[in-house]
Write an enzyme that holds these catalytic residues in place. Sequence first.
Site, PDB file in Angstrom:
ATOM      1  N   ASP A  57       0.808  -1.216   0.000  1.00 53.45           N
ATOM      2  CA  ASP A  57       0.000   0.000   0.000  1.00 53.45           C
ATOM      3  C   ASP A  57       0.848   1.275   0.000  1.00 53.45           C
ATOM      4  O   ASP A  57       2.064   1.240   0.236  1.00 53.45           O
ATOM      5  CB  ASP A  57      -0.955   0.010   1.213  1.00 53.45           C
ATOM      6  N   GLU A 117      -9.861  -2.319   5.196  1.00 54.94           N
ATOM      7  CA  GLU A 117     -10.521  -2.004   6.456  1.00 54.94           C
ATOM      8  C   GLU A 117     -11.782  -2.846   6.620  1.00 54.94           C
ATOM      9  O   GLU A 117     -12.252  -3.462   5.659  1.00 54.94           O
ATOM     10  CB  GLU A 117     -10.869  -0.509   6.476  1.00 54.94           C
ATOM     11  N   HIS A 144      -7.308  -5.292   9.960  1.00 51.32           N
ATOM     12  CA  HIS A 144      -7.057  -5.082   8.527  1.00 51.32           C
ATOM     13  C   HIS A 144      -5.744  -5.733   8.089  1.00 51.32           C
ATOM     14  O   HIS A 144      -4.800  -5.862   8.863  1.00 51.32           O
ATOM     15  CB  HIS A 144      -7.091  -3.588   8.136  1.00 51.32           C
TER      16      HIS A 144
HETATM   17  C1  F6R Z   1       1.363  -1.507   6.057  1.00 51.38           C
HETATM   18  C2  F6R Z   1       0.121  -2.269   6.127  1.00 51.38           C
HETATM   19  C3  F6R Z   1      -0.681  -2.326   7.389  1.00 51.38           C
HETATM   20  C4  F6R Z   1       0.183  -2.572   8.630  1.00 51.38           C
HETATM   21  C5  F6R Z   1      -0.684  -2.583   9.877  1.00 51.38           C
HETATM   22  C6  F6R Z   1       0.139  -2.759  11.143  1.00 51.38           C
HETATM   23  O1  F6R Z   1       1.959  -1.631   4.797  1.00 51.38           O
HETATM   24  O2  F6R Z   1      -0.282  -2.819   5.148  1.00 51.38           O
HETATM   25  O3  F6R Z   1      -1.647  -3.339   7.276  1.00 51.38           O
HETATM   26  O4  F6R Z   1       0.846  -3.794   8.496  1.00 51.38           O
HETATM   27  O5  F6R Z   1      -1.409  -1.397   9.953  1.00 51.38           O
HETATM   28  O6  F6R Z   1       0.983  -1.665  11.304  1.00 51.38           O
HETATM   29  P1  F6R Z   1       2.042  -1.616  12.523  1.00 51.38           P
HETATM   30  O7  F6R Z   1       3.040  -2.662  12.252  1.00 51.38           O
HETATM   31  O8  F6R Z   1       2.610  -0.236  12.442  1.00 51.38           O
HETATM   32  O9  F6R Z   1       1.256  -1.877  13.754  1.00 51.38           O
END
Ligand code: F6R
Length: 263
Positions: free
Chosen positions: A67, A143, A138
């Site tokens: 993303d 979402e 997610h």
């Molecule tokens: C990021 C992504 C998100 C994150 C998720 C967890 O490329 O796709 O799904 O993996 O929001 O983020 P952290 O690791 O910062 O808790």
Amino acid sequence: MRVIIEKSASDAANFVAETILELVENRPNAVLGLATGGTMTPVYERLLAASQNGRVSFQAVSTFNLDEYVGVKASSEHSYRYFMDKSFFESTDIDRCRTHLPDGCAEDLRAECEQYEGLIEQAGGIDLQLLGIGSDGHIGFNEPGSSLSSRTRVKTLTKQTRLDNSRFFAAPEDVPYSAITMGVGTIMDARQIVLLATGKNKAIAVRATVEGPLSAMVTASVLQWHPNALIVLDQDAASELENVADYLTAEKIQRELLSQHNK
Ligand code: F6R
């Protein structure tokens, strides 16, 4: 779904990095699906160390990130391109032309999403997709309520996700409202999936993913349907699971069988 519970976040990151390194050792031109976020930092540190000490080369590897924020320039320190460059790409031998992230500033975002899908297809699909998980369950930025067959597209971020990600911005209101993300269907096309979750704040989402019903309200739960999905956790992220003893036993037996087989 193979559930692996490691003692610490560091051990969990090691396990994930080893899985990626073994793939690249066996297939130097592997296609990797990558993720950003705080959980991934120790994984990239270990991949970098293996690249710098000569264990593997990433030169022929291709990468596709999940993303990118809409409206954030690649050069901005808040872009996921910047995160990937700084945490991994710039310090390895990877060919930058083979690293892909959606362009969140493209003039035609819909065309950009279609093109991204096309690039993944041209590369022969993703061998291993690395995933984190949001506190709302997610994967990518799919979402709650996302279609389980969705492809790469623009998604609006929930209030919870914007709040969670505000730690990377000067002020909560600076967090973008939307992102281009691979769809759930795009993710499910990967030949192998490795989801890493660490910390107590992921425990509820992990329980819903592993032991809850398959539901678009927790998009990670669709991984129950993937034929080759690894869920790698530390003890905090596993703390709400009901069947911990069963996962630990299954993993112990599997490792014993593997080591006997390899003798
Ligand atoms: C990021 C992504 C998100 C994150 C998720 C967890 O490329 O796709 O799904 O993996 O929001 O983020 P952290 O690791 O910062 O808790």
